[in-house]
Design a protein around this motif. Structure first.
Motif, PDB file in Angstrom:
ATOM      1  N   ASN A  28      26.818  15.152  19.816  1.00  0.00           N
ATOM      2  CA  ASN A  28      28.254  15.072  19.598  1.00  0.00           C
ATOM      3  C   ASN A  28      28.920  16.137  20.439  1.00  0.00           C
ATOM      4  OD1 ASN A  28      29.493  13.242  17.819  1.00  0.00           O
ATOM      5  ND2 ASN A  28      28.372  14.160  16.113  1.00  0.00           N
ATOM      6  N   LEU A  29      30.012  15.818  21.063  1.00  0.00           N
ATOM      7  CA  LEU A  29      30.731  16.851  21.806  1.00  0.00           C
ATOM      8  C   LEU A  29      32.211  16.502  21.866  1.00  0.00           C
ATOM      9  CD1 LEU A  29      30.754  19.344  23.816  1.00  0.00           C
ATOM     10  CD2 LEU A  29      30.593  17.656  25.607  1.00  0.00           C
ATOM     11  N   GLU A  30      33.013  17.423  21.387  1.00  0.00           N
ATOM     12  CA  GLU A  30      34.449  17.287  21.554  1.00  0.00           C
ATOM     13  C   GLU A  30      34.959  18.596  22.127  1.00  0.00           C
ATOM     14  OE1 GLU A  30      34.143  16.240  17.826  1.00  0.00           O
ATOM     15  OE2 GLU A  30      33.825  14.190  18.507  1.00  0.00           O
TER      16      GLU A  30
ATOM     17  N   LYS B 117      40.647  12.838   8.344  1.00  0.00           N
ATOM     18  CA  LYS B 117      40.239  11.430   8.407  1.00  0.00           C
ATOM     19  C   LYS B 117      39.122  11.212   9.409  1.00  0.00           C
ATOM     20  CE  LYS B 117      44.477   9.428   6.826  1.00  0.00           C
ATOM     21  NZ  LYS B 117      45.854   9.464   7.291  1.00  0.00           N
ATOM     22  N   ALA B 118      38.168  10.387   8.998  1.00  0.00           N
ATOM     23  CA  ALA B 118      37.060  10.071   9.897  1.00  0.00           C
ATOM     24  C   ALA B 118      37.533   9.118  10.983  1.00  0.00           C
ATOM     25  CB  ALA B 118      35.922   9.442   9.107  1.00  0.00           C
ATOM     26  N   ARG B 119      36.893   9.196  12.110  1.00  0.00           N
ATOM     27  CA  ARG B 119      37.186   8.274  13.211  1.00  0.00           C
ATOM     28  C   ARG B 119      35.937   7.444  13.496  1.00  0.00           C
ATOM     29  NH1 ARG B 119      41.618   8.803  16.223  1.00  0.00           N
ATOM     30  NH2 ARG B 119      43.019  10.434  15.495  1.00  0.00           N
ATOM     31  N   TYR B 120      36.163   6.260  14.007  1.00  0.00           N
ATOM     32  CA  TYR B 120      35.052   5.348  14.240  1.00  0.00           C
ATOM     33  C   TYR B 120      35.072   4.827  15.664  1.00  0.00           C
ATOM     34  CZ  TYR B 120      35.079   5.326   9.154  1.00  0.00           C
ATOM     35  OH  TYR B 120      35.063   5.707   7.846  1.00  0.00           O
TER      36      TYR B 120
ATOM     37  N   ARG C   8      29.760   4.317  15.018  1.00  0.00           N
ATOM     38  CA  ARG C   8      29.497   5.728  14.830  1.00  0.00           C
ATOM     39  C   ARG C   8      30.712   6.388  14.183  1.00  0.00           C
ATOM     40  NH1 ARG C   8      28.657  10.747  17.794  1.00  0.00           N
ATOM     41  NH2 ARG C   8      30.418  10.209  19.115  1.00  0.00           N
ATOM     42  N   LYS C   9      30.450   7.175  13.145  1.00  0.00           N
ATOM     43  CA  LYS C   9      31.526   7.837  12.423  1.00  0.00           C
ATOM     44  C   LYS C   9      31.531   9.310  12.808  1.00  0.00           C
ATOM     45  CE  LYS C   9      32.799   8.603   7.581  1.00  0.00           C
ATOM     46  NZ  LYS C   9      32.349   8.342   6.201  1.00  0.00           N
ATOM     47  N   SER C  10      32.708   9.860  13.038  1.00  0.00           N
ATOM     48  CA  SER C  10      32.771  11.292  13.327  1.00  0.00           C
ATOM     49  C   SER C  10      34.083  11.850  12.799  1.00  0.00           C
ATOM     50  CB  SER C  10      32.660  11.532  14.836  1.00  0.00           C
ATOM     51  OG  SER C  10      33.669  10.830  15.506  1.00  0.00           O
ATOM     52  N   THR C  11      34.093  13.148  12.580  1.00  0.00           N
ATOM     53  CA  THR C  11      35.315  13.791  12.127  1.00  0.00           C
ATOM     54  C   THR C  11      35.690  14.865  13.131  1.00  0.00           C
ATOM     55  OG1 THR C  11      34.456  13.457   9.920  1.00  0.00           O
ATOM     56  CG2 THR C  11      36.436  14.759  10.094  1.00  0.00           C
TER      57      THR C  11
END
Ligand SMILES: [Zn+2]
Ligand SMILES: [Zn+2]
Length: 145
Positions: free
Chosen positions: A130-132, A81-84, A72-75
């Motif tokens: 998604n939740l940050e 930069k994207a995170r995986y 899963r890719k998220s920013t």
């Protein structure tokens, strides 16, 4: 360790992705990490492990694994930069510090009940979320004073 390996094998098999040394190496790092990683971070860890791989190969592999829904890719807000992370049934959420960008994994998901309610109320089939949570970590909070 042995068990982890077969989990990754199962995942690749399920999504119809051929196993290669590099794919396995990248997925093992993602699996062992508590938080999502950038391609650069994966590169550094592989380098420390004496695995020779180009950064561009890591990017290409991550894009492919994202397409295949293995990863899963998220920013994160404020980061370019994207995170995986490995896509798992048991998903994780993180607290992200806006100053030092440290990520602290949260133990549980506050949205499960909310999703259930949505499902009934809105007649909406939820497939994920998604939740940050953003703020200042313990160290940065002290610096602010
Ligand atoms: Zn911080
Ligand atoms: Zn959740």
């Amino acid at each position: 360790m042995q068990e982890n390996k077969s989990d990754i094998d199962d995942l690749l098999l399920k999504e119809g992705v051929k196993r290669t040394k590099h794919r396995i190496a990248i997925l093992e790092i993602l699996e062992q990490s508590e938080t999502p990683l950038t391609a650069d971070e994966i590169f550094l860890i592989l380098k420390e492990n004496n695995t020779s791989i180009w950064l561009s190969t890591i990017y290409r592999t991550l894009e492919m694994l994202t397409e295949k829904e293995v990863v899963r890719k998220s920013t994160i807000m404020g980061e370019d930069k994207a995170r995986y992370e490995i896509k798992q049934d048991a998903h994780k959420h993180c607290f992200v510090c806006v100053t030092c960008h440290k990520m602290i994994p949260l133990m549980d998901c506050p949205l499960e009940e909310f999703e259930e309610k949505l499902k009934d109320k809105m007649d909406f089939d939820v497939t994920g979320h998604n939740l940050e949570i953003y703020g200042y970590c313990h160290d940065c909070k002290l610096m602010k004073r």
